[in-house]
Motif scaffolding. Sequence first.
Motif, PDB file in Angstrom:
ATOM      1  N   PRO A  20     -47.758  40.052 -61.489  1.00 47.33           N
ATOM      2  CA  PRO A  20     -47.618  41.094 -62.131  1.00 47.33           C
ATOM      3  C   PRO A  20     -46.345  41.607 -62.225  1.00 47.33           C
ATOM      4  O   PRO A  20     -45.833  42.546 -62.540  1.00 47.33           O
ATOM      5  CB  PRO A  20     -48.847  42.617 -61.827  1.00 47.33           C
ATOM      6  CG  PRO A  20     -48.981  41.910 -60.133  1.00 47.33           C
ATOM      7  CD  PRO A  20     -48.620  40.031 -60.045  1.00 47.33           C
ATOM      8  N   GLY A  23     -42.754  38.676 -58.054  1.00 46.74           N
ATOM      9  CA  GLY A  23     -42.963  38.596 -56.858  1.00 46.74           C
ATOM     10  C   GLY A  23     -42.149  37.088 -56.503  1.00 46.74           C
ATOM     11  O   GLY A  23     -41.658  36.069 -58.055  1.00 46.74           O
ATOM     12  N   GLY A  59     -40.261  42.761 -57.846  1.00 48.17           N
ATOM     13  CA  GLY A  59     -40.818  43.798 -56.293  1.00 48.17           C
ATOM     14  C   GLY A  59     -40.146  43.296 -55.649  1.00 48.17           C
ATOM     15  O   GLY A  59     -41.034  43.246 -53.974  1.00 48.17           O
ATOM     16  N   ALA A  61     -40.358  39.092 -52.514  1.00 52.18           N
ATOM     17  CA  ALA A  61     -40.387  38.447 -52.169  1.00 52.18           C
ATOM     18  C   ALA A  61     -42.445  38.746 -52.624  1.00 52.18           C
ATOM     19  O   ALA A  61     -42.405  39.570 -52.338  1.00 52.18           O
ATOM     20  CB  ALA A  61     -40.301  37.965 -50.340  1.00 52.18           C
ATOM     21  N   MET A 100     -36.913  45.607 -55.845  1.00 48.60           N
ATOM     22  CA  MET A 100     -37.272  46.083 -54.476  1.00 48.60           C
ATOM     23  C   MET A 100     -37.276  44.747 -53.875  1.00 48.60           C
ATOM     24  O   MET A 100     -36.738  44.034 -54.350  1.00 48.60           O
ATOM     25  CB  MET A 100     -38.366  46.517 -54.199  1.00 48.60           C
ATOM     26  CG  MET A 100     -38.694  47.664 -55.109  1.00 48.60           C
ATOM     27  SD  MET A 100     -40.702  48.809 -55.009  1.00 48.60           S
ATOM     28  CE  MET A 100     -40.084  50.608 -55.375  1.00 48.60           C
ATOM     29  N   LYS A 470     -57.557  57.020 -57.426  1.00 44.58           N
ATOM     30  CA  LYS A 470     -56.434  56.724 -57.134  1.00 44.58           C
ATOM     31  C   LYS A 470     -55.578  57.908 -58.076  1.00 44.58           C
ATOM     32  O   LYS A 470     -54.214  58.201 -57.335  1.00 44.58           O
ATOM     33  CB  LYS A 470     -55.598  55.804 -58.705  1.00 44.58           C
ATOM     34  CG  LYS A 470     -54.511  54.821 -57.928  1.00 44.58           C
ATOM     35  CD  LYS A 470     -54.741  53.657 -58.296  1.00 44.58           C
ATOM     36  CE  LYS A 470     -53.813  52.887 -57.722  1.00 44.58           C
ATOM     37  NZ  LYS A 470     -53.288  51.977 -58.995  1.00 44.58           N
TER      38      LYS A 470
HETATM   39  N1  3HC Z   1     -45.225  39.537 -54.024  1.00 45.03           N
HETATM   40  C1  3HC Z   1     -46.888  39.598 -54.451  1.00 45.03           C
HETATM   41  N2  3HC Z   1     -47.869  40.214 -55.007  1.00 45.03           N
HETATM   42  C2  3HC Z   1     -46.996  41.363 -54.853  1.00 45.03           C
HETATM   43  C3  3HC Z   1     -45.721  42.406 -54.484  1.00 45.03           C
HETATM   44  C4  3HC Z   1     -44.787  41.639 -54.075  1.00 45.03           C
HETATM   45  N3  3HC Z   1     -43.836  41.429 -53.145  1.00 45.03           N
HETATM   46  N4  3HC Z   1     -45.671  43.792 -55.140  1.00 45.03           N
HETATM   47  C5  3HC Z   1     -46.708  44.450 -56.374  1.00 45.03           C
HETATM   48  N5  3HC Z   1     -47.401  42.919 -55.603  1.00 45.03           N
HETATM   49  C6  3HC Z   1     -48.707  43.332 -56.179  1.00 45.03           C
HETATM   50  C7  3HC Z   1     -49.512  43.613 -56.121  1.00 45.03           C
HETATM   51  O1  3HC Z   1     -50.542  43.323 -55.139  1.00 45.03           O
HETATM   52  C8  3HC Z   1     -50.686  44.291 -56.895  1.00 45.03           C
HETATM   53  O2  3HC Z   1     -51.920  43.242 -57.532  1.00 45.03           O
HETATM   54  P1  3HC Z   1     -53.199  42.804 -57.741  1.00 45.03           P
HETATM   55  O3  3HC Z   1     -53.446  44.021 -59.580  1.00 45.03           O
HETATM   56  O4  3HC Z   1     -53.413  41.635 -57.677  1.00 45.03           O
HETATM   57  O5  3HC Z   1     -53.561  43.648 -56.574  1.00 45.03           O
HETATM   58  C9  3HC Z   1     -49.709  44.418 -58.328  1.00 45.03           C
HETATM   59  O6  3HC Z   1     -48.649  43.737 -57.604  1.00 45.03           O
HETATM   60  C10 3HC Z   1     -49.507  45.932 -58.851  1.00 45.03           C
HETATM   61  O7  3HC Z   1     -49.354  46.519 -57.334  1.00 45.03           O
HETATM   62  P2  3HC Z   1     -49.812  48.181 -57.142  1.00 45.03           P
HETATM   63  O8  3HC Z   1     -51.040  48.231 -57.306  1.00 45.03           O
HETATM   64  O9  3HC Z   1     -48.406  48.304 -55.542  1.00 45.03           O
HETATM   65  O10 3HC Z   1     -48.546  48.583 -58.629  1.00 45.03           O
HETATM   66  P3  3HC Z   1     -48.249  50.311 -58.562  1.00 45.03           P
HETATM   67  O11 3HC Z   1     -47.630  50.048 -60.429  1.00 45.03           O
HETATM   68  O12 3HC Z   1     -48.652  51.236 -57.795  1.00 45.03           O
HETATM   69  O13 3HC Z   1     -46.700  49.534 -57.879  1.00 45.03           O
HETATM   70  C11 3HC Z   1     -44.880  48.605 -56.738  1.00 45.03           C
HETATM   71  C12 3HC Z   1     -45.843  48.252 -57.954  1.00 45.03           C
HETATM   72  C13 3HC Z   1     -43.826  49.726 -56.515  1.00 45.03           C
HETATM   73  C14 3HC Z   1     -44.275  46.859 -57.154  1.00 45.03           C
HETATM   74  C15 3HC Z   1     -45.319  48.194 -55.421  1.00 45.03           C
HETATM   75  O14 3HC Z   1     -46.928  47.345 -55.457  1.00 45.03           O
HETATM   76  C16 3HC Z   1     -44.600  48.225 -54.281  1.00 45.03           C
HETATM   77  O15 3HC Z   1     -44.141  49.007 -53.332  1.00 45.03           O
HETATM   78  N6  3HC Z   1     -44.936  46.771 -53.457  1.00 45.03           N
HETATM   79  C17 3HC Z   1     -43.903  46.108 -52.778  1.00 45.03           C
HETATM   80  C18 3HC Z   1     -42.956  45.784 -52.579  1.00 45.03           C
HETATM   81  C19 3HC Z   1     -42.620  44.814 -51.204  1.00 45.03           C
HETATM   82  O16 3HC Z   1     -42.638  45.279 -50.420  1.00 45.03           O
HETATM   83  N7  3HC Z   1     -41.496  44.232 -51.811  1.00 45.03           N
HETATM   84  C20 3HC Z   1     -40.995  43.677 -50.622  1.00 45.03           C
HETATM   85  C21 3HC Z   1     -41.031  42.036 -50.368  1.00 45.03           C
HETATM   86  S1  3HC Z   1     -40.556  41.492 -48.690  1.00 45.03           S
HETATM   87  C22 3HC Z   1     -39.811  41.161 -49.709  1.00 45.03           C
HETATM   88  O17 3HC Z   1     -39.037  41.630 -50.049  1.00 45.03           O
HETATM   89  C23 3HC Z   1     -38.404  39.811 -48.308  1.00 45.03           C
HETATM   90  C24 3HC Z   1     -37.134  39.937 -49.156  1.00 45.03           C
HETATM   91  O18 3HC Z   1     -36.550  40.773 -47.643  1.00 45.03           O
HETATM   92  C25 3HC Z   1     -36.555  38.904 -48.010  1.00 45.03           C
END
Ligand code: 3HC
Length: 703
Positions: A20, A23, A59, A61, A100, A470
């Motif tokens: 979604p 990632g 979003g 990793a 992000m 929600k």
């Molecule tokens: N990886 C995989 N799946 C992700 C994801 C990610 N980074 N971020 C969100 N998803 C998935 C959720 O698990 C969810 O899946 P589902 O439908 O199967 O339940 C779907 O996306 C929708 O997520 P939300 O319900 O949270 O939807 P919102 O629209 O409310 O929010 C978002 C979207 C703002 C992207 C929120 O999901 C979010 O904050 N995600 C986390 C982002 C994050 O923390 N990124 C950093 C990852 S660590 C990283 O990048 C390490 C790097 O520095 C090396």
Amino acid sequence: MTAEYQVHGDVAVITLNNPPVNGLGYATRKAIVAGLNRAEDDAAVQAIVLTGAGAAFSGGADIKEFGTPQAMQQPNLPAVIAALEQVRKPVIAAIHSVCMGGGLELALGCHYRVVAPGCSVALPEVKLGLLPGAGGTQRLPRVLGVETALNMIVSGEAVKSEMLAALPGQKLFDKLAASPEALLDEAMAFAREVAAKHQAGAPLPLVRSLPCKHPQGDGYFGFARNMVRGMAKNFPAPLKCVDAVEAATQGKFEDGLRREGELFAQLMLTPESRALRHLFLAERAASKIPDVPADTPKRTIATVAVIGAGTMGGGITMNFLNAGIPVKLLEAKQEALDRGVATIRKNYEAQIKKGKLTQDKYEQRMALLSTTLAYADIANADLVIEAVFEDMGVKEAVFQQLDAVMKPGAILATNTSTLDVNKIAAVTKRPQDVVGMHFFSPANVMKLLEVVRGEKTAKDVLATVMALAKKIKKVAVVAGVCDGFIGNRMIEQYSRQAGFLLDEGCTPAQVDKAIEKFGFAMGPFRMGDLAGNDIGWAIRKRRYVEKPHMKYSKTADLLCEMGRFGQKTGAGWYDYQPGKRDAIPSPVVEKMLEEHRKSLGITPRKISDEEIVQRLVFALVNEGAHILEDGIASRASDIDLVYLMGYGFPLHRGGPMLYADEVGLFNVVQAMRRFAKNPYDDAAFWQPAPLLARLADEGKTFN
Ligand code: 3HC
Ligand code: NAI
């Protein structure tokens, strides 16, 4: 294929396509590099645009990949970014919606960035107990300045793209597009412009080449560490973020990058990060009900009625007013109604005083509230939530009335904390419309909502209530019908252990301190004094009849017999000074405990903090395992969510079930075998639940 490749004239467009949120899992990373190679090899391509399909640029990793072999498989994210930097044609990130974590780091590896307005930009890794591990701590300070970047990295909060683009001197974005719709065209035009100016072989701009200094480095980072230490509490990540950003200001880019990589790898292995990652996935898993498909049609909830304007009814009402949904509040008596409305006003006014609410908003919310003493007035509500006394007779009478007056299709919900929802449903001719909505006190503050699924509750009722949760910003967890559902059924075992600990020699303060040191916001005795010890007393009296075989410590009853109900009576497990909430150890309670022990012939023994914590927490775990086995909860992570969101279980431990996994289920079972031998405890309870015994035996975990 998780990234698409297209050529538009002389511009190649690589579009991440991994719903979604795009990632950056292994397949996507590989597809990006394949796209870059293809564009480099195509002589007709002058520039490359990198963008994302659907609702995100990226979003970050792929969180679901963490801890799997794919996460380590090359190209990892730093390798993709290194590949980007080395492309000899301009690469332009076209960023929209969500950018992000690793997504922002990817964009920072591009030569240029064009962004759409309204995009949420963040490095939220700290919320997963991590730090940005693909150059974010090194590159963001170079484009936004050290202080702004550190604020974003330590808070993890998202900032809108137009705000960042307006910061003086920022180098994060080269261009702000007119609108999300215009983004791709504008990014391609920008790509052509820079390609036309670019001379083959000349270096392309790289963020890593920008300087990174803070004029008062030592002083600033010392100050930042002090601030962050206070906020970080039990989590190591925020301070490591400061270390990583400081490294960006101190030496060569490559050295800083290496330092960031080391810190990232360390954090990834911490239990605190595992706990936060677990929480992230648990929250999202909880919204999925195994036999209720995501596309189940939902009923419209435009108006709500609440029955009972007491402690819970008032708080429940506020949730809907806050979300802009009109509420009609019904009571048995005018005085109770007036009292309830006055409390709602008082709560809002306190928020105004703290600057958390404006007068305008307050008035808008109160305008959505109306009151009545007559059931006929609520007949048209789409949802009615009952929050009257916890008494089956009273509840049955209310539901008979509701059945008689409510329009067909209205959802009839009860906020009962322990009573049988099936029995309540059975007094109506529409049990399919009846559901439990168990809010937690204070209902306008606590995030948890247990959605109690009756035997006959319709699937669309469940789907509607989950979606509504929600909307009112609650974390909803589905529970089956049993005494206490998930949370209170488990807390009963925790409270029983707290009682046995007193019998054997602990003081209330010793138990509270031990579990508070473990990380609970409040120990069981301070909590009892806050909530009112009479509530538990009433529940126990019922249980003595319903479950005569269950063993309890008598101490809590003795306390209540002395009228020590807690803060509201000025005395409970502790003494209280008028107008103050400080819990002062009570000589009266000490004496009561001593006499009680004597009457049982118990010689008090010194009990270690470790034993206190294990008995309280493993009691939750064993009951949690029974709850899973009975199908009352669908997954262990749902139980963790209930405890994290509703019962003050320490966030950094990830909930009782994850904690048990961390300790090792084998060790948990061994401890239970020891506790079962204690003559003053309940040997039958400490028989490990069959599920727990089996998982421990097979070397498995709950999660
Ligand atoms: N990886 C995989 N799946 C992700 C994801 C990610 N980074 N971020 C969100 N998803 C998935 C959720 O698990 C969810 O899946 P589902 O439908 O199967 O339940 C779907 O996306 C929708 O997520 P939300 O319900 O949270 O939807 P919102 O629209 O409310 O929010 C978002 C979207 C703002 C992207 C929120 O999901 C979010 O904050 N995600 C986390 C982002 C994050 O923390 N990124 C950093 C990852 S660590 C990283 O990048 C390490 C790097 O520095 C090396
Ligand atoms: P409360 O005593 O503060 O409020 C109950 C209100 O219901 C009173 O204002 C009373 O006048 C009204 N009432 C009683 N009978 C009525 C009737 N027939 N018609 C209309 N109004 C009627 O009780 P509280 O604490 O708000 O609890 C309400 C329900 O919420 C109970 O089922 C309780 O178990 C549950 N609950 C309570 C929690 C708590 O911490 N207080 C937490 C979660 C659930």
